[in-house]
Design a protein around this motif. Structure first.
Motif, PDB file in Angstrom:
ATOM      1  N   ASN A  50      17.416 -63.036   6.387  1.00  0.00           N
ATOM      2  CA  ASN A  50      18.083 -62.873   7.685  1.00  0.00           C
ATOM      3  C   ASN A  50      17.097 -62.399   8.753  1.00  0.00           C
ATOM      4  OD1 ASN A  50      20.534 -63.619   6.482  1.00  0.00           O
ATOM      5  ND2 ASN A  50      20.950 -61.508   5.875  1.00  0.00           N
ATOM      6  N   SER A  51      15.948 -63.076   8.783  1.00  0.00           N
ATOM      7  CA  SER A  51      14.881 -62.874   9.788  1.00  0.00           C
ATOM      8  C   SER A  51      14.081 -61.583   9.609  1.00  0.00           C
ATOM      9  CB  SER A  51      15.443 -62.918  11.219  1.00  0.00           C
ATOM     10  OG  SER A  51      16.041 -64.165  11.483  1.00  0.00           O
ATOM     11  N   LYS A  52      14.411 -60.769   8.595  1.00  0.00           N
ATOM     12  CA  LYS A  52      13.667 -59.539   8.352  1.00  0.00           C
ATOM     13  C   LYS A  52      12.747 -59.727   7.145  1.00  0.00           C
ATOM     14  CE  LYS A  52      14.201 -54.632   7.216  1.00  0.00           C
ATOM     15  NZ  LYS A  52      15.159 -53.537   6.890  1.00  0.00           N
ATOM     16  N   ILE A  53      11.453 -59.435   7.319  1.00  0.00           N
ATOM     17  CA  ILE A  53      10.500 -59.565   6.217  1.00  0.00           C
ATOM     18  C   ILE A  53      10.769 -58.463   5.198  1.00  0.00           C
ATOM     19  CG2 ILE A  53       8.062 -59.481   5.551  1.00  0.00           C
ATOM     20  CD1 ILE A  53       7.409 -60.709   8.279  1.00  0.00           C
ATOM     21  N   VAL A  54      11.027 -58.873   3.956  1.00  0.00           N
ATOM     22  CA  VAL A  54      11.383 -57.917   2.909  1.00  0.00           C
ATOM     23  C   VAL A  54      10.344 -57.857   1.797  1.00  0.00           C
ATOM     24  CG1 VAL A  54      13.860 -58.114   3.338  1.00  0.00           C
ATOM     25  CG2 VAL A  54      12.762 -59.664   1.702  1.00  0.00           C
ATOM     26  N   TYR A  55       9.351 -58.762   1.853  1.00  0.00           N
ATOM     27  CA  TYR A  55       8.353 -58.756   0.784  1.00  0.00           C
ATOM     28  C   TYR A  55       7.064 -59.377   1.283  1.00  0.00           C
ATOM     29  CZ  TYR A  55       6.053 -59.555  -3.711  1.00  0.00           C
ATOM     30  OH  TYR A  55       5.150 -59.552  -4.753  1.00  0.00           O
ATOM     31  N   GLU A  56       5.933 -58.720   0.998  1.00  0.00           N
ATOM     32  CA  GLU A  56       4.602 -59.259   1.280  1.00  0.00           C
ATOM     33  C   GLU A  56       3.672 -58.884   0.140  1.00  0.00           C
ATOM     34  OE1 GLU A  56       2.906 -59.304   5.470  1.00  0.00           O
ATOM     35  OE2 GLU A  56       4.379 -57.673   5.658  1.00  0.00           O
ATOM     36  N   THR A  57       2.766 -59.781  -0.208  1.00  0.00           N
ATOM     37  CA  THR A  57       1.750 -59.462  -1.208  1.00  0.00           C
ATOM     38  C   THR A  57       0.551 -60.378  -1.010  1.00  0.00           C
ATOM     39  OG1 THR A  57       1.400 -59.010  -3.572  1.00  0.00           O
ATOM     40  CG2 THR A  57       2.471 -61.084  -3.018  1.00  0.00           C
ATOM     41  N   SER A  58      -0.579 -59.992  -1.574  1.00  0.00           N
ATOM     42  CA  SER A  58      -1.789 -60.810  -1.536  1.00  0.00           C
ATOM     43  C   SER A  58      -2.445 -60.787  -2.900  1.00  0.00           C
ATOM     44  CB  SER A  58      -2.780 -60.274  -0.485  1.00  0.00           C
ATOM     45  OG  SER A  58      -2.239 -60.369   0.822  1.00  0.00           O
ATOM     46  N   THR A  59      -3.126 -61.881  -3.240  1.00  0.00           N
ATOM     47  CA  THR A  59      -3.842 -61.973  -4.509  1.00  0.00           C
ATOM     48  C   THR A  59      -5.274 -62.397  -4.258  1.00  0.00           C
ATOM     49  OG1 THR A  59      -3.261 -64.305  -4.849  1.00  0.00           O
ATOM     50  CG2 THR A  59      -1.720 -62.672  -5.698  1.00  0.00           C
ATOM     51  N   GLY A  60      -6.189 -61.842  -5.021  1.00  0.00           N
ATOM     52  CA  GLY A  60      -7.571 -62.285  -4.946  1.00  0.00           C
ATOM     53  C   GLY A  60      -8.298 -61.841  -3.685  1.00  0.00           C
ATOM     54  N   TYR A  61      -9.228 -62.686  -3.229  1.00  0.00           N
ATOM     55  CA  TYR A  61     -10.160 -62.314  -2.175  1.00  0.00           C
ATOM     56  C   TYR A  61     -10.107 -63.291  -1.005  1.00  0.00           C
ATOM     57  CZ  TYR A  61     -12.126 -59.281  -5.765  1.00  0.00           C
ATOM     58  OH  TYR A  61     -12.288 -58.330  -6.739  1.00  0.00           O
ATOM     59  N   SER A  62     -10.328 -62.769   0.191  1.00  0.00           N
ATOM     60  CA  SER A  62     -10.454 -63.637   1.356  1.00  0.00           C
ATOM     61  C   SER A  62     -11.872 -64.181   1.450  1.00  0.00           C
ATOM     62  CB  SER A  62     -10.102 -62.877   2.636  1.00  0.00           C
ATOM     63  OG  SER A  62     -10.995 -61.798   2.848  1.00  0.00           O
ATOM     64  N   ALA A  63     -12.822 -63.466   0.845  1.00  0.00           N
ATOM     65  CA  ALA A  63     -14.214 -63.921   0.789  1.00  0.00           C
ATOM     66  C   ALA A  63     -14.873 -63.315  -0.437  1.00  0.00           C
ATOM     67  CB  ALA A  63     -14.964 -63.524   2.052  1.00  0.00           C
ATOM     68  N   LEU A  64     -15.736 -64.102  -1.080  1.00  0.00           N
ATOM     69  CA  LEU A  64     -16.446 -63.635  -2.270  1.00  0.00           C
ATOM     70  C   LEU A  64     -17.918 -63.353  -2.012  1.00  0.00           C
ATOM     71  CD1 LEU A  64     -14.788 -66.023  -4.867  1.00  0.00           C
ATOM     72  CD2 LEU A  64     -14.489 -63.553  -4.723  1.00  0.00           C
ATOM     73  N   SER A  65     -18.432 -63.898  -0.922  1.00  0.00           N
ATOM     74  CA  SER A  65     -19.835 -63.660  -0.583  1.00  0.00           C
ATOM     75  C   SER A  65     -19.998 -63.681   0.938  1.00  0.00           C
ATOM     76  CB  SER A  65     -20.727 -64.730  -1.226  1.00  0.00           C
ATOM     77  OG  SER A  65     -20.407 -66.014  -0.711  1.00  0.00           O
ATOM     78  N   PRO A  66     -20.962 -62.956   1.488  1.00  0.00           N
ATOM     79  CA  PRO A  66     -21.940 -62.129   0.772  1.00  0.00           C
ATOM     80  C   PRO A  66     -21.331 -60.853   0.188  1.00  0.00           C
ATOM     81  CG  PRO A  66     -22.196 -61.835   3.129  1.00  0.00           C
ATOM     82  CD  PRO A  66     -21.188 -62.930   2.950  1.00  0.00           C
ATOM     83  N   ASP A  67     -20.177 -60.443   0.721  1.00  0.00           N
ATOM     84  CA  ASP A  67     -19.482 -59.279   0.169  1.00  0.00           C
ATOM     85  C   ASP A  67     -18.091 -59.706  -0.267  1.00  0.00           C
ATOM     86  OD1 ASP A  67     -21.553 -57.372   0.839  1.00  0.00           O
ATOM     87  OD2 ASP A  67     -20.928 -57.603   2.928  1.00  0.00           O
ATOM     88  N   SER A  68     -17.609 -59.106  -1.350  1.00  0.00           N
ATOM     89  CA  SER A  68     -16.258 -59.403  -1.809  1.00  0.00           C
ATOM     90  C   SER A  68     -15.258 -58.642  -0.950  1.00  0.00           C
ATOM     91  CB  SER A  68     -16.098 -59.004  -3.275  1.00  0.00           C
ATOM     92  OG  SER A  68     -16.906 -59.816  -4.101  1.00  0.00           O
TER      93      SER A  68
END
Length: 444
Positions: A50-68
């Protein structure tokens, strides 16, 4: 923007009767933990009710190099063809303002296009123009990964004949949305990125959505990866080539705010939204939206796919549920992820898959090695054992790892491929996308 990423088809089965219940966030956590633990995806995900965000999650990496760098709710992803929803909304805003109409002809802005006097804004929005697809129709698929000026992109479209007469058929074409992006700029005298900012981003307070940024220049931009034993870098589309078509950076949370604002009349008139969400058939496109069947419900939204990113956003009026996925590393079918999220969010029975592969020795794997052919297909499949891993490789393509799930059955989740071997008969069956092909093993 690739045609393979356009359709999400769910199978109808039984009527849902649990729209009112709370969403089981613990079960969602369990599913996404399993994806992360088995390296099945890197990305971010969100669910709204009903237009309200009730769940958020993230997995893994947005970048692995040069820094994780771990992915987070602030990580921005290339959303591919979901960008077309934004372009369509701004076109309809101009229609609501009387500056454009669905019947306006392409010849008014780009008379050099083939049969431009017959192609309307309606045709461009609904993929019924017949124009060639400047992303997918070119022979050299790497062409779009290198910079090209707008004049060259337009010339590429103008020099090719139509696939069919305008309005005769419906066939996905990135070219129509490139032209509409340019038409927006011609009518307003403003760049697409500025139009996006003023007409949508600021209007509904999106926090992480931008356009017209070249590859990996955004501070929070996720880099794309492909799984081949480990996550490997991908050279993606050069995004200034696809402004208005597939270049926008966004997040799942912003996409949910956007699609809920669209469906409730905040961005365009009710009449225009009705035009956007009218479909000629169950699997067809509307004008900037696709229909999304899920059991007794039919939602609206769009998929997106570049060479290295995958995304989806869907809204279901019946249950009030909307979901969004943005992925920069995919080793499990996006369709399966979205189905799982919808099943859990609708309170349906769901069991987290067992992603762990069977462990086979190098000698056991070598029994499947060889070259397999199907006389009806223009390629061979080479199966090879390498350091305890079995790989498959189609002629002219990169090799990809396949995992054993049972005796004689292997899979590659990244492309939804299942390979079934019959060693005695020297046969292999390839299953993908609801189709199957039987290959015979060549004698040495």
């Amino acid at each position: 923007m690739r045609s393979a990423a356009i359709f999400l088809l769910f199978t109808f089965a039984f009527m849902l009767n649990s729209f009112a219940q709370e969403i089981d966030t613990k079960k969602l956590d369990s599913f996404f933990y399993a994806l992360k633990d088995q390296n099945k995806s890197m990305g971010s995900f969100a669910v709204a009710k009903n237009s309200k965000i009730v769940y958020e999650t993230s997995t893994g990496y947005s970048a692995l190099s040069p820094d994780s760098i771990l992915a987070s709710s602030a990580t921005q992803y290339r959303i591919g063809s979901i960008s077309k929803m934004f372009t369509a909304v701004m076109i309809f805003q101009l229609i609501d303002e009387g500056k454009l109409s669905l019947d306006t002809k392409l010849s008014k802005y780009f008379p050099q296009m083939p049969r431009a006097q017959e192609i309307s804004i309606r045709n461009l929005l609904s993929h019924t123009s017949g124009l060639m697809d400047y992303v997918n129709d070119v022979v050299d698929k790497d062409w779009i990964t290198n910079p090209h000026p707008a004049a060259e992109l337009l010339d590429t479209i103008a020099k090719r004949k139509l696939h069919f007469a305008p309005g005769e058929k419906q066939q996905y074409s990135n070219s129509g949305y490139l032209l509409m992006g340019y038409i927006l700029e011609k009518i307003t005298g403003k760049k697409y990125s500025k139009l996006l900012e003023t007409r949508i981003v600021k209007k509904i307070n999106l926090k992480n959505t931008v356009s017209s940024i070249a590859n990996n220049l955004g501070k929070e931009e996720a880099k794309p990866y492909r799984m081949i034993k480990n996550w490997n870098d991908i050279k993606d589309i050069y995004f200034p080539n696809v402004i208005g078509v597939g270049d926008i950076l966004s997040t799942p949370a912003d996409l949910l705010v956007f699609i809920n604002a669209l469906s409730t009349g905040t961005l365009i008139s009710k009449a225009s939204y009705a035009q956007m969400s009218t479909f000629n058939g169950r699997d067809s496109f509307g004008m900037g939206l696709i229909s999304v069947p899920f059991y007794s419900q039919v939602g609206v939204g769009h998929n997106g796919g570049t060479y290295g990113s995958y995304s989806a956003v869907y809204y279901f009026k019946e249950s009030g549920i909307s979901i969004a996925s943005c992925i920069n590393g995919l080793n499990y079918p996006l369709n399966d992820i979205n189905i799982a999220v919808l099943q859990i969010s609708n309170g349906m029975p769901f069991k987290t898959p067992n992603f762990k592969a069977m462990q086979l020795t190098a000698e056991e794997l070598k029994a499947y090695s060889g070259v397999y052919v199907n006389k009806m297909l223009p390629f061979k499949m080479t199966i090879a054992e390498n350091n305890g891993t079995l790989t498959a490789q189609a002629t002219g393509q990169s090799a990809f790892p396949i995992e054993a799930v049972s005796k004689g059955v292997f899979k590659f989740d990244g492309a939804g491929i299942v390979l079934e071997f019959n060693l005695e008969k020297k046969k292999m069956t390839l299953k993908q996308g609801g189709q199957k092909f039987i290959f015979n093993k060549q004698d040495n």
